[in-house]
Enzyme design. Structure first.
Site, PDB file in Angstrom:
ATOM      1  N   ASP A   1       0.818  -1.207   0.000  1.00 32.99           N
ATOM      2  CA  ASP A   1       0.000   0.000   0.000  1.00 32.99           C
ATOM      3  C   ASP A   1       0.852   1.257   0.000  1.00 32.99           C
ATOM      4  OD1 ASP A   1       0.941  -0.345   2.578  1.00 32.99           O
ATOM      5  OD2 ASP A   1      -1.005  -0.652   3.486  1.00 32.99           O
TER       6      ASP A   1
ATOM      7  N   ASN B   1      -7.903  -2.329  14.022  1.00 33.60           N
ATOM      8  CA  ASN B   1      -9.282  -2.599  13.594  1.00 33.60           C
ATOM      9  C   ASN B   1      -9.343  -3.788  12.636  1.00 33.60           C
ATOM     10  OD1 ASN B   1      -8.192  -1.583  11.262  1.00 33.60           O
ATOM     11  ND2 ASN B   1      -9.612   0.138  11.046  1.00 33.60           N
TER      12      ASN B   1
ATOM     13  N   HIS C   1      -7.462  -4.261   9.903  1.00 32.11           N
ATOM     14  CA  HIS C   1      -7.158  -4.046   8.487  1.00 32.11           C
ATOM     15  C   HIS C   1      -5.860  -4.745   8.090  1.00 32.11           C
ATOM     16  CE1 HIS C   1      -5.003  -0.045   9.575  1.00 32.11           C
ATOM     17  NE2 HIS C   1      -4.055  -0.801   9.036  1.00 32.11           N
TER      18      HIS C   1
ATOM     19  N   GLU D   1      -9.758  -1.597   4.791  1.00 30.93           N
ATOM     20  CA  GLU D   1     -10.425  -1.199   6.021  1.00 30.93           C
ATOM     21  C   GLU D   1     -11.711  -2.003   6.238  1.00 30.93           C
ATOM     22  OE1 GLU D   1      -9.004   0.553   8.150  1.00 30.93           O
ATOM     23  OE2 GLU D   1      -8.443   2.559   7.505  1.00 30.93           O
TER      24      GLU D   1
HETATM   25  C1  GLP Z   1      -0.715   0.530   8.596  1.00 30.50           C
HETATM   26  C2  GLP Z   1      -0.378  -0.169   7.250  1.00 30.50           C
HETATM   27  C3  GLP Z   1      -0.487  -1.647   7.372  1.00 30.50           C
HETATM   28  C4  GLP Z   1       0.165  -2.051   8.663  1.00 30.50           C
HETATM   29  C5  GLP Z   1      -0.698  -1.614   9.812  1.00 30.50           C
HETATM   30  C6  GLP Z   1      -0.103  -1.852  11.180  1.00 30.50           C
HETATM   31  O1  GLP Z   1      -1.761   1.435   8.484  1.00 30.50           O
HETATM   32  N1  GLP Z   1      -1.134   0.250   6.142  1.00 30.50           N
HETATM   33  O2  GLP Z   1       0.073  -2.284   6.241  1.00 30.50           O
HETATM   34  O3  GLP Z   1       0.283  -3.455   8.720  1.00 30.50           O
HETATM   35  O4  GLP Z   1      -1.144  -0.285   9.643  1.00 30.50           O
HETATM   36  O5  GLP Z   1       0.923  -0.961  11.447  1.00 30.50           O
HETATM   37  P1  GLP Z   1       1.918  -1.104  12.662  1.00 30.50           P
HETATM   38  O6  GLP Z   1       2.808  -2.246  12.346  1.00 30.50           O
HETATM   39  O7  GLP Z   1       2.647   0.192  12.721  1.00 30.50           O
HETATM   40  O8  GLP Z   1       1.083  -1.348  13.874  1.00 30.50           O
END
Ligand code: GLP
Length: 241
Positions: free
Chosen positions: A68, A136, A138, A143
């Protein structure tokens, strides 16, 4: 089908994740890696860089596709995911940058998204996809609310904007939209490596592994994949399925 490794802390999670990625790179020097950003995989990437420096890994024929990217952050913006990948991995190993791909968050529209799916297909698909998980539920930026198969633009939820605000100077600076690989793209990967670290991921992870498959918790679709390795330092109750 899940194989779950419960680790005592973030360091051991990161060591095991790097070991699995290293095995892939060694077995398949031309592997297509699906890569993730977020804070969770940072130490995994550091471990890969160390192994590369020790002469254990060769990235010269590896390709990568990222999950992403934020919309309207240029690739040289420090919070863009292209910048993240260059900084944490690509600039520190011998990967050919021309073989590293991140969705284009600067070009809006369905055509740009469709090009990304076509690109993944032209590479022969993803051999090993790394995933984090949002609080959440995702994955990528898919989402809660709707299962979307293809790469698409998404309006970020309030909870994601809030969670990611810690990385920006102020919550107002967090982009409100992003481009993400869709769920078909993720589920088409031959193997998936899901990383979840920290108490605030416990509920989402348990729901993903053992709850109903629902668009309210996008990570629950991983139950449909035949080969998912989960590494977590969350104190989840393991269940037989
Ligand atoms: C972000 C990214 C995801 C990631 C997630 C968790 O928004 N788009 O690909 O896996 O949230 O992030 P973190 O590892 O900082 O908790």
């Amino acid at each position: 089908m899940f194989t779950v490794y419960k680790e005592k802390d973030y360091a051991s999670l990161s060591r095991r994740a790097a070991a699995i990625l290293s095995a892939e790179i060694i077995h398949n020097p031309k592997a297509v890696l699906g890569l993730a950003t977020g804070t969770t995989p940072i130490e995994t990437y550091q471990n890969l860089v160390e192994s590369y420096r020790e002469g254990l890994l060769d990235f010269s024929k590896i390709s990568s596709v990222n999950l992403d990217e934020y919309c309207n952050l240029s690739p040289d913006h420090p919070q863009s995911y292209r910048y993240f990948m260059n900084y944490h991995l690509f600039d520190r190993v011998n990967i050919n940058k021309k073989n590293t791909f991140v969705p284009d968050g600067m070009t809006e529209g369905k055509e740009a998204a469709a090009r990304y799916d076509a690109l993944i297909e032209s590479l022969g698909g993803i051999d090993l996809q790394v995933l984090g998980i949002g609080q959440n539920g995702h994955i990528g930026f898919n989402e809660p609310g709707e299962f979307i198969a293809d790469t698409h633009m998404v309006t970020l939820s309030e909870s994601t904007i809030k969670a990611n605000a810690r990385l920006f100077a102020s919550p107002d600076e967090v982009p409100k939209s992003a481009v993400t690989m869709g769920l078909r793209g993720i589920l088409s990967a031959k193997k998936i490596l899901l990383l979840a670290s920290g108490k605030n991921k416990k509920q989402a992870l348990e729901g993903a592994l053992y709850g109903p498959i629902t668009a309210d918790l996008p990570a629950s679709v991983l139950q449909l994949h035949p080969k998912v390795i989960v590494i977590t330092d969350c104190d989840i109750a393991l269940q037989k399925r």
